[in-house]
Design an enzyme around this catalytic site. Structure first.
Site, PDB file in Angstrom:
ATOM      1  N   ASP A 129       0.810  -1.231   0.000  1.00 27.62           N
ATOM      2  CA  ASP A 129       0.000   0.000   0.000  1.00 27.62           C
ATOM      3  C   ASP A 129       0.832   1.265   0.000  1.00 27.62           C
ATOM      4  O   ASP A 129       0.390   2.318   0.458  1.00 27.62           O
ATOM      5  CB  ASP A 129      -0.911  -0.013   1.233  1.00 27.62           C
ATOM      6  CG  ASP A 129      -0.142  -0.297   2.515  1.00 27.62           C
ATOM      7  OD1 ASP A 129       1.075  -0.065   2.526  1.00 27.62           O
ATOM      8  OD2 ASP A 129      -0.765  -0.744   3.498  1.00 27.62           O
ATOM      9  N   GLU A 132      -0.812  -9.000  -1.279  1.00 28.03           N
ATOM     10  CA  GLU A 132      -1.363  -8.463  -0.009  1.00 28.03           C
ATOM     11  C   GLU A 132      -2.566  -7.550  -0.309  1.00 28.03           C
ATOM     12  O   GLU A 132      -2.616  -6.377   0.064  1.00 28.03           O
ATOM     13  CB  GLU A 132      -0.309  -7.726   0.811  1.00 28.03           C
ATOM     14  CG  GLU A 132      -0.709  -7.529   2.264  1.00 28.03           C
ATOM     15  CD  GLU A 132       0.316  -6.728   3.070  1.00 28.03           C
ATOM     16  OE1 GLU A 132       0.331  -5.490   2.972  1.00 28.03           O
ATOM     17  OE2 GLU A 132       1.107  -7.362   3.789  1.00 28.03           O
ATOM     18  N   GLU A 165      -1.932   5.120   3.161  1.00 28.31           N
ATOM     19  CA  GLU A 165      -1.906   3.731   2.706  1.00 28.31           C
ATOM     20  C   GLU A 165      -3.284   3.166   2.369  1.00 28.31           C
ATOM     21  O   GLU A 165      -3.428   2.384   1.439  1.00 28.31           O
ATOM     22  CB  GLU A 165      -1.209   2.838   3.745  1.00 28.31           C
ATOM     23  CG  GLU A 165       0.290   3.060   3.863  1.00 28.31           C
ATOM     24  CD  GLU A 165       0.682   4.216   4.768  1.00 28.31           C
ATOM     25  OE1 GLU A 165      -0.228   4.887   5.325  1.00 28.31           O
ATOM     26  OE2 GLU A 165       1.889   4.466   4.919  1.00 28.31           O
ATOM     27  N   HIS A 211       6.858   4.650  12.735  1.00 25.36           N
ATOM     28  CA  HIS A 211       7.131   5.460  11.542  1.00 25.36           C
ATOM     29  C   HIS A 211       5.885   6.005  10.854  1.00 25.36           C
ATOM     30  O   HIS A 211       5.991   6.703   9.843  1.00 25.36           O
ATOM     31  CB  HIS A 211       7.930   4.643  10.523  1.00 25.36           C
ATOM     32  CG  HIS A 211       7.114   3.573   9.860  1.00 25.36           C
ATOM     33  ND1 HIS A 211       6.295   3.821   8.790  1.00 25.36           N
ATOM     34  CD2 HIS A 211       6.972   2.262  10.128  1.00 25.36           C
ATOM     35  CE1 HIS A 211       5.692   2.697   8.430  1.00 25.36           C
ATOM     36  NE2 HIS A 211       6.084   1.734   9.231  1.00 25.36           N
ATOM     37  N   ARG A 253       2.893   8.014   9.289  1.00 22.94           N
ATOM     38  CA  ARG A 253       2.680   9.441   9.063  1.00 22.94           C
ATOM     39  C   ARG A 253       1.597  10.026   9.955  1.00 22.94           C
ATOM     40  O   ARG A 253       1.715  11.159  10.422  1.00 22.94           O
ATOM     41  CB  ARG A 253       2.279   9.701   7.599  1.00 22.94           C
ATOM     42  CG  ARG A 253       3.469   9.888   6.720  1.00 22.94           C
ATOM     43  CD  ARG A 253       3.129   9.923   5.248  1.00 22.94           C
ATOM     44  NE  ARG A 253       4.356   9.611   4.509  1.00 22.94           N
ATOM     45  CZ  ARG A 253       5.128  10.524   3.922  1.00 22.94           C
ATOM     46  NH1 ARG A 253       4.808  11.785   3.941  1.00 22.94           N
ATOM     47  NH2 ARG A 253       6.237  10.170   3.313  1.00 22.94           N
ATOM     48  N   HIS A 293      13.665   4.455  12.507  1.00 25.50           N
ATOM     49  CA  HIS A 293      13.380   4.644  11.076  1.00 25.50           C
ATOM     50  C   HIS A 293      14.047   5.947  10.611  1.00 25.50           C
ATOM     51  O   HIS A 293      14.008   6.938  11.339  1.00 25.50           O
ATOM     52  CB  HIS A 293      11.855   4.719  10.901  1.00 25.50           C
ATOM     53  CG  HIS A 293      11.382   4.575   9.481  1.00 25.50           C
ATOM     54  ND1 HIS A 293      11.499   5.581   8.559  1.00 25.50           N
ATOM     55  CD2 HIS A 293      10.804   3.538   8.837  1.00 25.50           C
ATOM     56  CE1 HIS A 293      10.997   5.174   7.401  1.00 25.50           C
ATOM     57  NE2 HIS A 293      10.569   3.928   7.539  1.00 25.50           N
TER      58      HIS A 293
HETATM   59  C1  UD1 Z   1       6.955   4.445   3.512  1.00 25.78           C
HETATM   60  C2  UD1 Z   1       5.520   4.155   3.088  1.00 25.78           C
HETATM   61  C3  UD1 Z   1       4.769   3.461   4.227  1.00 25.78           C
HETATM   62  C4  UD1 Z   1       5.540   2.243   4.718  1.00 25.78           C
HETATM   63  C5  UD1 Z   1       6.956   2.665   5.086  1.00 25.78           C
HETATM   64  C6  UD1 Z   1       7.762   1.448   5.493  1.00 25.78           C
HETATM   65  C7  UD1 Z   1       4.383   5.691   1.565  1.00 25.78           C
HETATM   66  C8  UD1 Z   1       3.668   6.976   1.408  1.00 25.78           C
HETATM   67  N1  UD1 Z   1       4.839   5.402   2.787  1.00 25.78           N
HETATM   68  O1  UD1 Z   1       6.929   5.395   4.561  1.00 25.78           O
HETATM   69  O2  UD1 Z   1       3.505   3.041   3.762  1.00 25.78           O
HETATM   70  O3  UD1 Z   1       4.879   1.723   5.852  1.00 25.78           O
HETATM   71  O4  UD1 Z   1       7.584   3.253   3.945  1.00 25.78           O
HETATM   72  O5  UD1 Z   1       8.929   1.828   6.176  1.00 25.78           O
HETATM   73  O6  UD1 Z   1       4.559   4.986   0.609  1.00 25.78           O
HETATM   74  N2  UD1 Z   1      14.453   7.570   4.375  1.00 25.78           N
HETATM   75  C9  UD1 Z   1      15.821   7.412   4.317  1.00 25.78           C
HETATM   76  N3  UD1 Z   1      16.336   6.205   3.922  1.00 25.78           N
HETATM   77  C10 UD1 Z   1      15.541   5.165   3.571  1.00 25.78           C
HETATM   78  C11 UD1 Z   1      14.147   5.317   3.663  1.00 25.78           C
HETATM   79  C12 UD1 Z   1      13.607   6.520   4.056  1.00 25.78           C
HETATM   80  O7  UD1 Z   1      16.578   8.333   4.624  1.00 25.78           O
HETATM   81  O8  UD1 Z   1      16.061   4.098   3.203  1.00 25.78           O
HETATM   82  C13 UD1 Z   1      13.888   8.873   4.786  1.00 25.78           C
HETATM   83  C14 UD1 Z   1      14.033   9.912   3.660  1.00 25.78           C
HETATM   84  O9  UD1 Z   1      14.257  11.168   4.238  1.00 25.78           O
HETATM   85  C15 UD1 Z   1      12.651   9.846   2.998  1.00 25.78           C
HETATM   86  C16 UD1 Z   1      11.762   9.661   4.214  1.00 25.78           C
HETATM   87  O10 UD1 Z   1      12.479   8.747   5.060  1.00 25.78           O
HETATM   88  O11 UD1 Z   1      12.341  11.003   2.247  1.00 25.78           O
HETATM   89  C17 UD1 Z   1      10.369   9.181   3.948  1.00 25.78           C
HETATM   90  O12 UD1 Z   1      10.343   8.048   3.090  1.00 25.78           O
HETATM   91  P1  UD1 Z   1       8.927   7.635   2.382  1.00 25.78           P
HETATM   92  O13 UD1 Z   1       9.156   6.396   1.593  1.00 25.78           O
HETATM   93  O14 UD1 Z   1       8.343   8.805   1.678  1.00 25.78           O
HETATM   94  O15 UD1 Z   1       7.981   7.367   3.594  1.00 25.78           O
HETATM   95  P2  UD1 Z   1       8.104   6.409   4.831  1.00 25.78           P
HETATM   96  O16 UD1 Z   1       7.721   7.214   6.007  1.00 25.78           O
HETATM   97  O17 UD1 Z   1       9.411   5.695   4.834  1.00 25.78           O
HETATM   98  N1  UDP Z   2      12.239  -4.475  10.088  1.00 27.75           N
HETATM   99  C1  UDP Z   2      13.615  -4.684   9.915  1.00 27.75           C
HETATM  100  N2  UDP Z   2      14.484  -3.931  10.646  1.00 27.75           N
HETATM  101  C2  UDP Z   2      14.083  -2.981  11.533  1.00 27.75           C
HETATM  102  C3  UDP Z   2      12.676  -2.767  11.684  1.00 27.75           C
HETATM  103  C4  UDP Z   2      11.792  -3.534  10.943  1.00 27.75           C
HETATM  104  O1  UDP Z   2      14.028  -5.545   9.128  1.00 27.75           O
HETATM  105  O2  UDP Z   2      14.923  -2.340  12.156  1.00 27.75           O
HETATM  106  C5  UDP Z   2      11.296  -5.281   9.277  1.00 27.75           C
HETATM  107  C6  UDP Z   2      10.176  -5.955  10.038  1.00 27.75           C
HETATM  108  O3  UDP Z   2      10.564  -7.242  10.486  1.00 27.75           O
HETATM  109  C7  UDP Z   2       9.065  -6.022   9.003  1.00 27.75           C
HETATM  110  C8  UDP Z   2       9.308  -4.797   8.138  1.00 27.75           C
HETATM  111  O4  UDP Z   2      10.640  -4.371   8.415  1.00 27.75           O
HETATM  112  O5  UDP Z   2       9.175  -7.156   8.165  1.00 27.75           O
HETATM  113  C9  UDP Z   2       8.322  -3.726   8.492  1.00 27.75           C
HETATM  114  O6  UDP Z   2       8.690  -2.530   7.892  1.00 27.75           O
HETATM  115  P1  UDP Z   2       8.062  -1.146   8.334  1.00 27.75           P
HETATM  116  O7  UDP Z   2       7.631  -1.215   9.768  1.00 27.75           O
HETATM  117  O8  UDP Z   2       9.050  -0.108   7.935  1.00 27.75           O
HETATM  118  O9  UDP Z   2       6.812  -1.001   7.360  1.00 27.75           O
HETATM  119  P2  UDP Z   2       5.280  -1.456   7.454  1.00 27.75           P
HETATM  120  O10 UDP Z   2       5.246  -2.925   7.644  1.00 27.75           O
HETATM  121  O11 UDP Z   2       4.645  -0.692   8.574  1.00 27.75           O
HETATM  122  O12 UDP Z   2       4.730  -1.013   6.138  1.00 27.75           O
END
Ligand code: UD1
Ligand code: UDP
Length: 384
Positions: free
Chosen positions: A96, A118, A132, A204, A206, A237
Site C-alpha cells: 500500500d 497483499e 496507505e 514510523h 505518518r 526509522h
Molecule cells: C513508507 C511508506 C509506508 C511504509 C513505510 C515502510 C508511503 C507513502 N509510505 O513510509 O507506507 O509503511 O515506507 O517503512 O509509501 N528515508 C531514508 N532512507 C531510507 C528510507 C527513508 O533516509 O532508506 C527517509 C528519507 O528522508 C525519505 C523519508 O524517510 O524522504 C520518507 O520516506 P517515504 O518512503 O516517503 O515514507 P516512509 O515514512 O518511509
Molecule cells: N524491520 C527490519 N528492521 C528494523 C525494523 C523492521 O528488518 O529495524 C522489518 C520488520 O521485520 C518487518 C518490516 O521491516 O518485516 C516492516 O517494515 P516497516 O515497519 O518499515 O513497514 P510497514 O510494515 O509498517 O509497512
C-alpha cells in the site's frame, strides 16, 4: 515464456516480495525482471540483500524528507517508461505504498495486467492509515489478480464487487520471509544484563507524526525511568520526522538503546529476544504473533484484525496512559502475558509465494507440472 515485472520500493515491499521473486526465478516458464523505484534507499538495499535479491532496473527515486506529491510524480515518470520499454505480460507489486499505487495505475494506463500482492486489507477509513488506505483501495480497483492474505481480506474484496475468480487466498508472503530468515539464525548484538526485560519498539506512521509520536515516546521514557529492569531497543526509522521525536524524548538514557534500522536477520532475532513489542508497523503485527510475542499497536485502527481477534495483538493508540498501563500490565501480570504470547500465525503458512506463482500460471494457462496447493487455510495455520 511469460515476462513478469516485479516492482519494489520500500523495506516492507522488499521483505514481502523477496520470497515471491525467488520463487518466480526458479520457474522455467517465467522471465522475471525486478524494478526498484528505490522510494527507500538504504532500507531497501539492506532488505533485498538479506534475501540475495538484486534489482535489474533502479530508478533511485528517494530524496531526503520527500513529500507524497514529489515521490508520486517521480514514480509515475520513472515507471511509465519502464513499462513502455519492457512491455511485460504482467506486473506484480505488494502492499500500500506510493510505489504500489503508482505501479497499479501505470499498468492500468498501459493495459498490462497488474497483480496485487497483499490485497484486500482495509480499515474502512480512507485517511487511516494515511495515505496507505487510499493506496491499497486504488490498487484493488485496477488489479487483474488479487492475492489476499486472509479470509477477511478476500471477503473485503468480494464485498467491494471484485470478481471472485480473480481473488486468490494465498496467505501473506511475510511468513514465507520470516521462515526463510529463521533458518539463518542471526544473533542480537545488544547485550543485556541478567534479568533485563526488553521492549522492542518501532514507529514510523505518518498519522502519528508530531503530537501522537511525542506523547507515545514520552510515555516510553517515563516507563524506563520508573522500572529499573526495563530496557528498550528502538531501531530508528530514517524518516526525519521520527528522528526529531526520538531526539526530543528518548536519547541519552542508558537503558534506551537507539540504533540504526536492523538488518532483517537481526530484527527477527530482536523480536525473538523481546518480552513484548510496541509498534505502529504493519509487518511487525504479522510476524510477532507467529513468534509468540505480544504486540501493543500504537494506532487507533488496524487493517490486520485477525491477530487482534486471537487476543495476541492489542490496539492501544498513542495515549500515554494506555501505553504505560498496557506495558506495565504485560510485564507484571503473568496471566495477561501468557494470554498474549500463545504463538498463532493467522497470516500465513510459508507457502504464499508458491500459491501466487500458481495463480499467475493459471492466469496465462501455463501447465507448470508442479503439485497444486490448496488455498491458504487461516484457521488451520492459526492452530498450528
Ligand atoms: C513508507 C511508506 C509506508 C511504509 C513505510 C515502510 C508511503 C507513502 N509510505 O513510509 O507506507 O509503511 O515506507 O517503512 O509509501 N528515508 C531514508 N532512507 C531510507 C528510507 C527513508 O533516509 O532508506 C527517509 C528519507 O528522508 C525519505 C523519508 O524517510 O524522504 C520518507 O520516506 P517515504 O518512503 O516517503 O515514507 P516512509 O515514512 O518511509
Ligand atoms: N524491520 C527490519 N528492521 C528494523 C525494523 C523492521 O528488518 O529495524 C522489518 C520488520 O521485520 C518487518 C518490516 O521491516 O518485516 C516492516 O517494515 P516497516 O515497519 O518499515 O513497514 P510497514 O510494515 O509498517 O509497512
Amino acid at each position: 515464456m511469460i515476462h513478469v515485472l516485479a516492482v519494489v520500493g520500500t523495506r516492507p515491499e522488499a521483505i514481502k516480495m523477496a520470497p515471491l521473486i525467488r520463487e518466480l526465478k526458479q520457474q522455467s516458464w517465467v522471465k522475471c525482471t525486478v524494478a526498484l523505484t528505490a522510494q527507500h534507499r538504504d532500507l531497501l538495499d539492506r532488505a533485498l540483500a538479506a534475501f540475495d535479491v538484486k534489482g535489474d532496473i533502479d530508478l533511485d527515486l528517494m530524496r531526503p524528507n520527500q513529500s507524497l506529491g514529489e515521490i508520486t510524480g517521480r514514480a509515475f515518470a520513472g515507471l511509465d517508461s519502464v513499462l513502455r520499454d519492457m512491455k511485460p505480460d504482467i506486473v506484480l507489486a505488494q502492499g500500500d505504498t506510493t510505489t504500489v499505487m503508482v505501479t497499479a495505475l501505470t499498468s492500468f494506463y498501459q493495459n498490462i495486467p497488474f497483480g496485487h500482492v497483499e490485497a484486500g486489507l482495509r480499515t474502512g477509513d480512507l485517511r487511516n492509515p494515511f495515505p496507505e488506505e487510499m493506496n491499497r483501495v486504488f490498487a484493488g480497483k485496477v488489479a487483474a489478480l488479487h492475492f489476499a492474505p486472509t479470509a477477511q481480506s478476500a471477503g473485503a474484496l468480494l464485498s467491494e464487487g471484485i470478481d471472485p475468480a480473480t481473488v486468490h487466498l494465498t496467505g501473506n508472503t511475510v511468513i514465507d520471509a520470516l521462515l526463510h530468515m529463521r533458518k539463518e539464525a542471526a544473533a542480537l548484538k545488544l547485550e543485556l544484563p541478567e534479568g533485563a526485560r526488553l521492549v522492542l519498539m518501532t514507529s514510523h506512521r505518518r498519522e502519528n507524526f508530531g503530537a501522537p509520536m511525542s506523547e507515545a515516546f514520552g510515555a516510553v521514557r517515563q516507563l524506563v525511568e520508573d522500572r529499573e529492569d526495563l530496557h528498550v531497543l528502538f531501531p530508528v526509522h530514517p524518516n526525519p520526522n521520527v528522528k526529531e521525536q526520538v531526539d526530543r524524548h528518548l536519547r541519552g538514557h542508558p537503558r534506551i538503546h537507539l540504533s540504526d534500522p536492523l538488518d532483517y536477520e537481526e530484527f527477527t532475532a530482536a523480536m525473538d529476544r523481546a518480552d513484548l513489542i510496541l509498534t505502529d508497523s504493519g509487518g511487525v503485527q504479522e510476524e510477532a504473533p507467529a513468534l509468540g510475542k505480544p504486540v501493543l499497536v500504537m494506532r487507533r485502527e488496524t487493517e490486520r484484525p485477525e491477530a487482534v481477534e486471537f487476543g495476541v495483538v492489542k490496539l492501544i493508540g498513542t495515549d500515554a496512559n494506555a501505553i504505560r498501563d498496557w506495558v506495565g500490565r504485560l510485564l507484571d501480570n503473568p496471566d495477561d502475558y501468557a494470554g498474549m504470547s500463545r504463538g498463532v500465525s493467522p497470516y500465513g503458512d510459508g507457502l504464499a509465494a508458491r500459491r501466487i506463482v500458481q495463480a499467475v500460471a493459471d492466469h496465462f494457462g501455463v501447465e507448470t507440472g508442479q503439485d497444486r496447493l490448496d488455498s491458504f487455510d487461516p484457521e488451520r495455520a492459526a492452530r498450528a
